[in-house]
Design a protein around this motif. Sequence first.
Motif, PDB file in Angstrom:
ATOM      1  N   ARG A  76       0.946  -1.438  -0.090  1.00  0.00           N
ATOM      2  CA  ARG A  76      -0.008  -0.282  -0.228  1.00  0.00           C
ATOM      3  C   ARG A  76       0.991   1.070  -0.204  1.00  0.00           C
ATOM      4  N   HIS A  79       2.019   2.128  -3.440  1.00  0.00           N
ATOM      5  CA  HIS A  79       0.670   2.302  -4.398  1.00  0.00           C
ATOM      6  C   HIS A  79       0.610   3.587  -4.153  1.00  0.00           C
ATOM      7  N   ILE A  80       0.537   4.470  -2.713  1.00  0.00           N
ATOM      8  CA  ILE A  80       0.792   5.850  -2.444  1.00  0.00           C
ATOM      9  C   ILE A  80       1.643   6.466  -3.185  1.00  0.00           C
ATOM     10  N   MET A 101      -5.301   7.717   3.362  1.00  0.00           N
ATOM     11  CA  MET A 101      -4.992   6.628   2.327  1.00  0.00           C
ATOM     12  C   MET A 101      -3.936   5.966   3.475  1.00  0.00           C
ATOM     13  N   LEU A 109      -7.714   2.641  -3.880  1.00  0.00           N
ATOM     14  CA  LEU A 109      -6.934   3.270  -4.130  1.00  0.00           C
ATOM     15  C   LEU A 109      -7.089   3.058  -5.273  1.00  0.00           C
TER      16      LEU A 109
END
Length: 149
Positions: A76, A79-80, A101, A109
């Motif tokens: 994650r 991804h962020i 997020m 997302l």
Amino acid sequence: MSPKYAFDGKFSVKSDIFSFGMLLLEIVSGKRNRGFCHPSHQHNLLGHAWLLWSANRATEVIDGCLYDLVEPQVQRCIHIGLLCVQKFANDRPAMSSIVAMLGNESASLPRPKQPGFFMERSSMDSSAISKHEELHSINAVSMTTLDGR
């Protein structure tokens, strides 16, 4: 440094978002963007992370010391990080959204677009980096002493 600032000298409120995303990718990978060298391609860390994420192999970017952490949380973060380094400032999320997020693991997302600075280096640049040479300029300093008549 965000692409718009690097190329045009224009700073926006989303320039810091790009830097935050790059920092996030550097922390997760345990490597710096500058000086990153991969044997199978000439991309920087950002390009490497994008290639792996696009091929659904984002876990390969994760530093070995982070394997003990929960893998979905680290993925994650990747991804962020990629959302933060998108080429156009309007595509990057606001910092308040990034905090949300990071704090809400169940929220989906959006898919990131290609990042800025996603390019390969020339072979000359990569050979200098692979030899761990510092790329810098030499500054010559001169001193003038004034003497009265």
